[in-house]
Design a protein around this motif. Structure first.
Motif, PDB file in Angstrom:
ATOM      1  N   LEU A   1      48.558  -1.431 -95.627  1.00  0.00           N
ATOM      2  CA  LEU A   1      47.728  -0.818 -94.595  1.00  0.00           C
ATOM      3  C   LEU A   1      48.337   0.513 -94.172  1.00  0.00           C
TER       4      LEU A   1
ATOM      5  N   THR B   1      39.796   2.820 -87.822  1.00  0.00           N
ATOM      6  CA  THR B   1      38.662   3.038 -88.718  1.00  0.00           C
ATOM      7  C   THR B   1      38.445   1.817 -89.608  1.00  0.00           C
ATOM      8  N   LEU B   2      39.536   1.296 -90.160  1.00  0.00           N
ATOM      9  CA  LEU B   2      39.421   0.087 -90.997  1.00  0.00           C
ATOM     10  C   LEU B   2      38.897  -1.101 -90.185  1.00  0.00           C
ATOM     11  N   ARG B   3      39.396  -1.236 -88.958  1.00  0.00           N
ATOM     12  CA  ARG B   3      38.939  -2.342 -88.120  1.00  0.00           C
ATOM     13  C   ARG B   3      37.447  -2.208 -87.828  1.00  0.00           C
ATOM     14  N   THR B   4      36.959  -1.020 -87.513  1.00  0.00           N
ATOM     15  CA  THR B   4      35.543  -0.776 -87.255  1.00  0.00           C
ATOM     16  C   THR B   4      34.714  -1.078 -88.498  1.00  0.00           C
ATOM     17  N   TRP B   5      35.189  -0.624 -89.652  1.00  0.00           N
ATOM     18  CA  TRP B   5      34.475  -0.843 -90.911  1.00  0.00           C
ATOM     19  C   TRP B   5      34.339  -2.337 -91.208  1.00  0.00           C
ATOM     20  N   HIS B   6      35.434  -3.079 -91.038  1.00  0.00           N
ATOM     21  CA  HIS B   6      35.387  -4.526 -91.285  1.00  0.00           C
ATOM     22  C   HIS B   6      34.531  -5.246 -90.246  1.00  0.00           C
ATOM     23  N   ALA B   7      34.552  -4.797 -89.005  1.00  0.00           N
ATOM     24  CA  ALA B   7      33.706  -5.404 -87.971  1.00  0.00           C
ATOM     25  C   ALA B   7      32.233  -5.201 -88.320  1.00  0.00           C
TER      26      ALA B   7
ATOM     27  N   TRP C   1      31.004  -4.891 -91.343  1.00  0.00           N
ATOM     28  CA  TRP C   1      30.713  -5.795 -92.446  1.00  0.00           C
ATOM     29  C   TRP C   1      30.562  -7.234 -91.960  1.00  0.00           C
ATOM     30  N   LEU C   2      31.398  -7.650 -91.022  1.00  0.00           N
ATOM     31  CA  LEU C   2      31.267  -9.005 -90.478  1.00  0.00           C
ATOM     32  C   LEU C   2      29.924  -9.182 -89.772  1.00  0.00           C
TER      33      LEU C   2
END
Length: 123
Positions: free
Chosen positions: A5, A14-20, A22-23
């Motif tokens: 990471l 940004t990664l957390r927002t992107w994964h959220a 997708w969830l």
């Protein structure tokens, strides 16, 4: 430990927002699939076979039987009651009118000659 990471806060957020996001998409798709399966199950249960024989009921006190139909007949009225094969035969033998559209007397192998004669007023 395997750590690929990024080390800065901006890229981690940004990664957390992107994964959220997708969830959320995955959860929405799961909800849609569950809804579709529930509707299909409801439709399957609604298509359970109907009664084999139906007696159409008249209007008034006691709602007397008026006509016998096979269960798949399109001419059955709204006032109806499912009956067994034996009761349908008994009603027809007693002189109750058979539907002209589905001919339950023919399906039940009741010859017209064995049925009691109905007066013209009764038909």
């Amino acid at each position: 430990m395997f750590d690929d990471l990024p080390s800065d806060l901006a890229r981690l957020l940004t990664l957390r927002t992107w994964h959220a996001m997708w969830l959320e998409r995955i959860d929405a798709r799961i909800a849609a699939v569950r809804q579709r399966e529930a509707e299909q199950e409801h439709g399957r249960l609604a298509r359970l076979p109907g009664p084999e024989w139906v007696v159409e009921l008249g209007i008034g006190v006691g709602r007397p039987p008026v006509e016998v139909h096979s269960g798949h007949c399109y001419a059955i009225g709204k006032r109806r009651r499912p009956v067994s094969r034996d009761e349908a035969r008994r009603l027809l033998d007693a002189g109750l009118r058979a539907c002209d559209h589905c001919s339950p007397d023919t399906l039940l192998d009741i010859p017209l000659s064995s049925r009691p004669a109905l007066t013209a007023a009764a038909r």
